[in-house]
Design a protein around this motif. Structure first.
Motif: not given
Length: 194
Positions: A158-178
């Motif tokens: 998996l390329t780093a670029e394609h891994s950046g298409l998905v996000s992991f976070d415990q903060d809902l606001d941060a995820l919705l922003g992403r």
């Protein structure tokens, strides 16, 4: 940054062992409704699916459910939604959810949740659509998958670029922003060797 108009939420048809999972589902449903973001989800009224939908409905949100006829009885279709689509197959369910959603968010869940969110991530990677995916990492639930994604990059699958298409976070606001951020131009995802 653009504004999200709709988010497909994938999550368990069970509540899971930790009460934090249900609390997170309620938080997601309420937050989407309060921000005027349409919730698109699997149409059931059981488990986390029901919790996220109930919270969105209670907060006055727009909620679109899509459920296959074969699961209508098991997952018990939610009767109080803005729209409920009963379809014949899981493929139809996922296609409608993908069409109606601007981005995808996974809460804790089982194999169905994992399959649904990774398919959408794959579709972005392949250029079938240009929509982001994210994992709401409640209590570290998705950390093993995050580690696996890192391993895929480290080992060259998996390329780093394609891994950046998905996000992991415990903060809902941060995820919705992403999820609201536009995607960069995609490159081909294969290793073409002569």
């Amino acid at each position: 940054m653009s504004t999200l108009s709709s988010v497909a939420v994938f999550c368990g048809s069970r509540f899971g062992a930790d009460p934090a999972y249900e609390a997170a589902a309620v938080e997601v449903g309420r937050t989407l409704a309060e921000r005027g973001i349409t919730l698109v989800y699997g149409g059931g009224r059981v488990g986390l699916m029901g919790a996220v939908a109930d919270a969105a409905v209670a907060a006055g949100g727009e909620v679109v459910g899509v459920i296959p006829r074969s699961l209508d009885e098991r997952e018990v279709a939610h009767a109080g939604l803005s729209e409920l689509h009963v379809v014949e197959t899981m493929h139809e369910r996922k296609a409608i959810m993908a069409e109606r959603a601007q981005a995808f968010l996974a809460l804790p869940g089982g194999m169905g949740t994992l399959e649904e969110i990774t398919e959408q991530w794959t579709w972005t990677q392949l250029g079938i659509h240009a929509k982001r995916s994210a994992f709401y990492d409640v209590g570290g639930f998705w950390q093993p998958l995050s580690a696996l994604v890192y391993s895929m990059v480290r080992t060259g699958f998996l390329t780093a670029e394609h891994s950046g298409l998905v996000s992991f976070d415990q903060d809902l606001d941060a995820l919705l922003g992403r999820l609201a951020e536009p995607l960069p131009a995609q490159t081909k995802d294969y290793d073409a060797r002569p």
